[in-house]
Enzyme design. Structure first.
Site, PDB file in Angstrom:
ATOM      1  N   ARG A   1       0.858  -1.186   0.000  1.00 46.02           N
ATOM      2  CA  ARG A   1       0.000   0.000   0.000  1.00 46.02           C
ATOM      3  C   ARG A   1       0.892   1.233   0.000  1.00 46.02           C
ATOM      4  O   ARG A   1       1.948   1.244   0.646  1.00 46.02           O
ATOM      5  CB  ARG A   1      -0.889   0.050   1.244  1.00 46.02           C
ATOM      6  CG  ARG A   1      -2.128  -0.815   1.185  1.00 46.02           C
ATOM      7  CD  ARG A   1      -3.151  -0.314   0.154  1.00 46.02           C
ATOM      8  NE  ARG A   1      -4.346  -1.137   0.121  1.00 46.02           N
ATOM      9  CZ  ARG A   1      -4.519  -2.201  -0.663  1.00 46.02           C
ATOM     10  NH1 ARG A   1      -3.562  -2.578  -1.491  1.00 46.02           N
ATOM     11  NH2 ARG A   1      -5.648  -2.885  -0.645  1.00 46.02           N
TER      12      ARG A   1
ATOM     13  N   HIS B   1      -1.543   0.090  -9.874  1.00 49.56           N
ATOM     14  CA  HIS B   1      -2.153  -0.855  -8.920  1.00 49.56           C
ATOM     15  C   HIS B   1      -2.690  -2.109  -9.635  1.00 49.56           C
ATOM     16  O   HIS B   1      -3.893  -2.365  -9.646  1.00 49.56           O
ATOM     17  CB  HIS B   1      -3.271  -0.167  -8.114  1.00 49.56           C
ATOM     18  CG  HIS B   1      -3.553  -0.838  -6.797  1.00 49.56           C
ATOM     19  ND1 HIS B   1      -3.915  -0.155  -5.660  1.00 49.56           N
ATOM     20  CD2 HIS B   1      -3.530  -2.142  -6.442  1.00 49.56           C
ATOM     21  CE1 HIS B   1      -4.107  -1.010  -4.664  1.00 49.56           C
ATOM     22  NE2 HIS B   1      -3.889  -2.237  -5.125  1.00 49.56           N
TER      23      HIS B   1
ATOM     24  N   GLU C   1      -3.553   7.576  -4.597  1.00 53.42           N
ATOM     25  CA  GLU C   1      -3.992   7.022  -5.885  1.00 53.42           C
ATOM     26  C   GLU C   1      -5.290   7.693  -6.323  1.00 53.42           C
ATOM     27  O   GLU C   1      -6.146   7.934  -5.481  1.00 53.42           O
ATOM     28  CB  GLU C   1      -4.218   5.506  -5.760  1.00 53.42           C
ATOM     29  CG  GLU C   1      -2.922   4.775  -5.478  1.00 53.42           C
ATOM     30  CD  GLU C   1      -3.087   3.284  -5.237  1.00 53.42           C
ATOM     31  OE1 GLU C   1      -4.169   2.744  -5.526  1.00 53.42           O
ATOM     32  OE2 GLU C   1      -2.136   2.662  -4.760  1.00 53.42           O
TER      33      GLU C   1
HETATM   34  C1  8YV Z   1      -7.122  -4.925  -5.525  1.00 57.83           C
HETATM   35  C2  8YV Z   1      -5.377  -5.061  -3.659  1.00 57.83           C
HETATM   36  O1  8YV Z   1      -6.884  -4.521  -6.800  1.00 57.83           O
HETATM   37  O2  8YV Z   1      -6.355  -6.955  -2.699  1.00 57.83           O
HETATM   38  C3  8YV Z   1      -5.784  -5.895  -2.506  1.00 57.83           C
HETATM   39  O3  8YV Z   1      -5.513  -5.498  -1.374  1.00 57.83           O
HETATM   40  O4  8YV Z   1      -4.713  -4.109  -3.510  1.00 57.83           O
HETATM   41  C4  8YV Z   1      -5.802  -5.433  -5.024  1.00 57.83           C
HETATM   42  O5  8YV Z   1      -5.877  -6.808  -5.157  1.00 57.83           O
HETATM   43  C5  8YV Z   1      -7.834  -3.867  -4.795  1.00 57.83           C
HETATM   44  O6  8YV Z   1      -7.888  -4.067  -3.435  1.00 57.83           O
HETATM   45  C6  8YV Z   1      -9.224  -3.727  -5.367  1.00 57.83           C
HETATM   46  O7  8YV Z   1     -10.184  -3.361  -4.450  1.00 57.83           O
END
Ligand code: 8YV
Length: 323
Positions: free
Chosen positions: A242, A289, A271
């Site tokens: 993150r 992402h 983002e």
């Molecule tokens: C997703 C991610 O694209 O799972 C996660 O934590 O960062 C990614 O797999 C994102 O969360 C979509 O909501």
């Protein structure tokens, strides 16, 4: 009995939308535009369940809102820092996530970023596409080797372990890690890994540092100026976790000063805004992402979130409850 009403905040792969349609009175987002705070408030007033994505901020205000009907927030993603989990607990709202199904894809992307950054893939592609390539020469775009180097992992959960496996077994890398929850001896040995007592100890010895911890108040800006100063000269930072885990301003300063030599980033602090200082640097590889962005995994994430909703509305414990 009436089906529970569920709002899915963004377009998800058709197979998963189909299944949701069969199980719930579902509201889909055909235009795929973000609902925003107002749209989320409406959704949570009208629906029994919400299936949000990373950019939907499920705040304390929404969770404590008078007239809220939503009893379960089934996040589409393993990370759930978009949801105020404490407020969810206080207000009796169940929260679930989608672990496991995206582990291997995210690990693949961490390796992609490691290779692309070290081997100057973005820079080479930009040179070729812009017609600036003048032909082969022995000293052209010399990079740094990946195989056999030391990879430091901050966090050795599911994704960290999948990265370690690839790097150790595929690239003969030495793996060191720090995690408050250490691996068993057997797991450590299988990954050829070595645990370090502190983050700093990992940073000091690593040629590549890859972040695999969740975004929590404790990990906010875990990578900051003083931590960058601990990294080896010539080392590379990889972030598929993150954006909040890295102080982006400090990262830019470290790259500029040559404290570290590159970064491969799939996630950012604000983002989809990416600082111009980063987009103008040749030694960083920047992705929007994409960690879990394969069709197979995005279907599986949808199914997993729907499994959680189905269990909840069926009166059983959702498998992936985090609050
Ligand atoms: C997703 C991610 O694209 O799972 C996660 O934590 O960062 C990614 O797999 C994102 O969360 C979509 O909501």
């Amino acid at each position: 009995m009436a089906k529970p009403k569920v709002v899915i905040t963004r377009k998800i792969p058709a197979e998963a939308e189909e299944r949701a349609r069969g199980l719930f009175d579902v509201e889909l987002n055909a235009s795929d535009t973000p609902l925003g705070a107002t749209g989320l408030a409406r959704a949570m007033r009208e629906a029994d369940g919400l299936l949000p994505c990373v950019a939907d901020k499920v705040t304390a205000e929404l969770l404590a809102m008078p007239g809220r009907r939503t009893k379960i927030v089934a996040n589409y993603g393993v990370g759930y820092n978009n949801i105020d989990v404490e407020a969810a607990k206080e207000n009796g709202v169940v929260v679930t996530n989608t672990p496991d199904v995206l582990t291997e894809d995210t690990a693949d992307l961490a390796l992609t970023l490691m290779l692309a950054t070290a081997r100057r893939v973005g820079e080479g592609e930009r040179e070729l596409r812009s017609g600036r390539w003048t032909g082969w020469r022995p000293t052209h775009m010399l990079a740094t080797q990946v195989h056999g180097k030391t990879l430091g992992l901050i966090g050795i959960g599911r994704i960290g372990r999948a990265v370690a496996r690839r790097a150790h077994l595929g690239f003969g890398m030495r793996i060191i890690y720090h995690d408050p929850y250490p691996l068993s001896e057997a797991e450590t040995a299988a990954l050829g890994a070595e645990r370090k007592e502190s983050i700093e100890a990992v940073l000091r010895e690593s040629d590549f540092v890859s972040l695999h911890c969740p975004a929590t108040p404790e990990t906010k800006h875990l990578m900051n100026a003083s931590r960058f100063a601990q990294m080896r000269k010539g080392s590379i930072l990889i972030n598929t976790a993150r954006g909040d885990v890295v102080n982006e301003g400090d990262l830019i300063a470290a790259l500029r000063a040559g404290t570290i030599s590159g970064a491969g980033l799939d996630v950012f602090e604000k983002e989809p805004t990416v600082p111009a200082e980063l987009t103008s640097m040749e030694n960083v590889v920047l992705l929007p992402h994409l960690g879990s962005a394969t069709l197979e995994t995005r279907v599986a994430m949808g199914m997993r979130a729907i499994d959680n909703l189905e269990a909840f509305f069926g009166g059983t414990a959702p498998r992936d409850r985090v609050a």
